[in-house]
Design an enzyme around this catalytic site. Structure first.
Site, short mmCIF file in Angstrom:
data_model
loop_
_atom_site.label_atom_id
_atom_site.label_comp_id
_atom_site.label_asym_id
_atom_site.label_seq_id
_atom_site.Cartn_x
_atom_site.Cartn_y
_atom_site.Cartn_z
CG ASN A 9 -1.94 1.02 1.26
OD1 ASN A 9 -1.93 1.92 0.41
ND2 ASN A 9 -2.85 0.93 2.21
CE LYS A 16 0.01 2.71 6.52
NZ LYS A 16 -1.35 3.24 6.39
NE ARG A 87 -6.31 0.80 -0.59
CZ ARG A 87 -6.73 1.18 0.60
NH1 ARG A 87 -6.03 0.90 1.67
NH2 ARG A 87 -7.86 1.87 0.71
CG HIS A 175 -12.70 3.63 1.82
ND1 HIS A 175 -13.39 4.78 2.18
CD2 HIS A 175 -11.40 3.87 2.09
CE1 HIS A 175 -12.52 5.67 2.64
NE2 HIS A 175 -11.32 5.16 2.60
CG HIS A 202 -13.40 2.36 5.49
ND1 HIS A 202 -12.69 1.19 5.40
CD2 HIS A 202 -12.48 3.35 5.57
CE1 HIS A 202 -11.39 1.45 5.43
NE2 HIS A 202 -11.24 2.77 5.53
N GLY A 204 -11.85 5.78 8.78
CA GLY A 204 -10.42 5.88 9.06
C GLY A 204 -10.02 7.32 8.80
N GLY A 206 -9.38 8.40 5.87
CA GLY A 206 -10.39 8.56 4.82
C GLY A 206 -11.66 7.90 5.35
NE ARG A 235 -8.80 12.10 1.99
CZ ARG A 235 -8.90 10.80 1.75
NH1 ARG A 235 -9.90 10.34 0.98
NH2 ARG A 235 -8.02 9.95 2.23
N GLY A 321 -9.96 2.36 11.54
CA GLY A 321 -9.39 2.86 12.81
C GLY A 321 -10.41 3.48 13.75
CB ILE A 322 -12.71 6.36 13.45
CG1 ILE A 322 -11.53 7.31 13.21
CG2 ILE A 322 -13.80 7.02 14.29
CD1 ILE A 322 -11.83 8.43 12.21
CD GLU A 352 -8.57 -1.02 3.42
OE1 GLU A 352 -7.76 -0.85 4.37
OE2 GLU A 352 -9.16 -0.08 2.88
P1 ADP Z 1 -6.08 5.18 7.48
O1 ADP Z 1 -7.20 5.68 6.64
O2 ADP Z 1 -4.88 6.05 7.51
O3 ADP Z 1 -5.76 3.69 7.28
P2 ADP Z 1 -6.99 4.24 10.09
O4 ADP Z 1 -8.02 3.25 9.65
O5 ADP Z 1 -5.73 3.72 10.68
O6 ADP Z 1 -6.66 5.31 8.97
O7 ADP Z 1 -7.71 5.19 11.17
C1 ADP Z 1 -7.04 6.26 11.77
C2 ADP Z 1 -8.02 6.96 12.71
O8 ADP Z 1 -8.44 6.03 13.72
C3 ADP Z 1 -7.38 8.15 13.45
O9 ADP Z 1 -8.30 9.23 13.48
C4 ADP Z 1 -7.19 7.58 14.86
O10 ADP Z 1 -7.23 8.59 15.85
C5 ADP Z 1 -8.39 6.67 14.98
N1 ADP Z 1 -8.16 5.72 16.07
C6 ADP Z 1 -7.32 4.66 16.08
N2 ADP Z 1 -7.33 4.07 17.29
C7 ADP Z 1 -8.20 4.76 18.08
C8 ADP Z 1 -8.67 4.65 19.42
N3 ADP Z 1 -8.24 3.68 20.23
N4 ADP Z 1 -9.58 5.56 19.84
C9 ADP Z 1 -10.02 6.53 19.04
N5 ADP Z 1 -9.63 6.69 17.77
C10 ADP Z 1 -8.74 5.82 17.28
#
Ligand code: ADP
Length: 371
Positions: A9, A16, A87, A175, A202, A204, A206, A235, A321-322, A352
């Site tokens: 990626n 990554k 990707r 996504h 989804h 994150g 993004g 964004r 992530g979120i 992914e």
């Molecule tokens: P990317 O699109 O870069 O792959 P991710 O899926 O890793 O992003 O998501 C990153 C987001 O997830 C960031 O806003 C981060 O703060 C949030 N996040 C990750 N772990 C936690 C957590 N334990 N609590 C709250 N937010 C989190």
């Protein structure tokens, strides 16, 4: 000898990687190179060992990938890389399935760069680097847009004159590898929901939503580019298009407008603090709270819109992530949707990279059968 797939990626400043065994799809190794373009650092997660970290003497994409491949060679002579799987954010109208990349295909993908100016060129830099560094391994491209191909025209056109649609100015959605993985998990673990009406969030850096019915994408919040729909880390999400022409007339050029909308807006722009949800949740600053309230409101509004596209809602799935980690965001969204008839709420981790490995395996098996 283990036949392996290397999944990449490649972004503007990071690469990554994960390697998978083809036969079992077990992860063999994972890591990343950060700081590409400035001071590159290689990091690899080793099983049962401390994380490996190394500064690189050169910081371009090619040196980053060379380090990954050297690391794999050094790590285990028993692995044979069958393919490097990339990707690629935009497949346009043409690329609706993963493909083995040829020089001609690479040219077609370059032509799509204006549709994803901050992502596509870096994805393609990864392909160019791997074809030079590992010429014996096939390069396979998997597209973030592919899962959304084949949606009804009602959901994939803008209200512009028809000729623009015919020129490719339409809603592609992104996504897709994440949504496809979630649809697959539902098929395996919750076939009752897989057959039903599901909105996947989804969330994150993004962020987008996908309305899925019977395992297929019906509607999604992102459009021709990865800017539309939900506000994101940096964004803007959906925006009155008149704002863009106003910015143009007030003297910003296209690159400056892109930078504003992709990198300075969203949670970062609203809060003036950070694009990072964990940071904003930990902050007591009212601007952080406002940015998160706005994020929650927009997610809930768009979930309601996706529910209309599906004609109902059986489950709302949070991922990335979120979505996977930030319970206050999930709870805020569900609270705002309390007026709707009951639906299930699930958290499913996205993967992914594994989805890409599955696609690559299928493509290689298909090619072996055909050959
Ligand atoms: P990317 O699109 O870069 O792959 P991710 O899926 O890793 O992003 O998501 C990153 C987001 O997830 C960031 O806003 C981060 O703060 C949030 N996040 C990750 N772990 C936690 C957590 N334990 N609590 C709250 N937010 C989190």
């Amino acid at each position: 000898m283990i036949d392996a797939l290397l999944v990449l990626n490649t972004g503007s400043s990071s690469l990554k990687f994960q390697a998978f065994a083809r036969e079992t799809l077990d992860q063999l190794i994972a890591g990343k190179v950060l700081g590409i373009g400035s001071a590159a650092v290689f990091q690899a997660d080793m099983q049962d060992q401390p994380q490996l970290q190394r500064r690189l003497s050169r910081s371009d994409h090619e040196s980053a990938l060379a380090e990954v491949i050297n690391h794999i060679d050094r790590h285990d002579e028993n692995w044979r890389l069958n393919a490097i799987v990339h990707r690629v954010v935009h497949g346009g109208v043409e690329f609706t399935h993963p493909v083995v990349v040829t020089p001609q295909i690479l040219e077609c993908l370059k032509a799509l760069s204006p549709l994803a100016p901050l992502h596509q060129p870096h994805n393609l830099a990864g392909i160019a680097a791997s074809s030079r560094i590992a010429p014996d391994a096939l390069d396979i491209a998997c597209f973030d847009t592919a899962f959304h191909a084949g949606r009804a025209q009602l959901f994939e056109c803008f209200a512009l004159p028809r000729k623009f649609h015919d020129q490719g100015i339409r809603r592609y959605g992104f996504h897709g590898l994440s949504y496809e993985w979630i649809a697959r998990c539902l098929q395996n673990d919750r076939p009752d929901l897989a057959a039903g009406k599901v909105v996947v969030a989804h969330l994150g850096n993004g962020a987008s939503l996908c309305a899925i019915s019977g395992g297929r994408s019906v509607d999604t919040t992102m459009g021709m580019t990865a800017l539309d729909g939900l506000p994101m880390g940096s964004r803007c999400g959906a925006l009155d298009p008149g704002v863009v022409t106003h910015l143009d007339r007030s003297g910003l050029d296209a690159n400056e407008i892109d930078r504003l909308l992709y990198e300075e807006s969203g949670l970062k722009g609203l809060s003036g603090i950070s694009n990072d949800v964990a940071t904003l949740l930990a902050s007591t600053d009212p601007a952080a709270c406002f940015a998160l309230d706005y994020f929650i409101l927009k997610i809930a509004q768009f979930v309601a819109g996706m529910t209309v596209s599906l004609g109902g809602l059986d489950a709302l799935v949070f991922t990335a992530g979120i979505g996977e980690n930030a319970a206050p965001i999930r709870d805020g969204v569900v609270d705002r949707l309390m007026f709707m008839p009951t639906f299930e709420t699930l958290v499913i981790p996205t993967n992914e990279e594994k989805m890409m490995a599955i696609h690559a395996n299928e493509l290689l098996e298909h090619a072996a059968c055909a050959g």
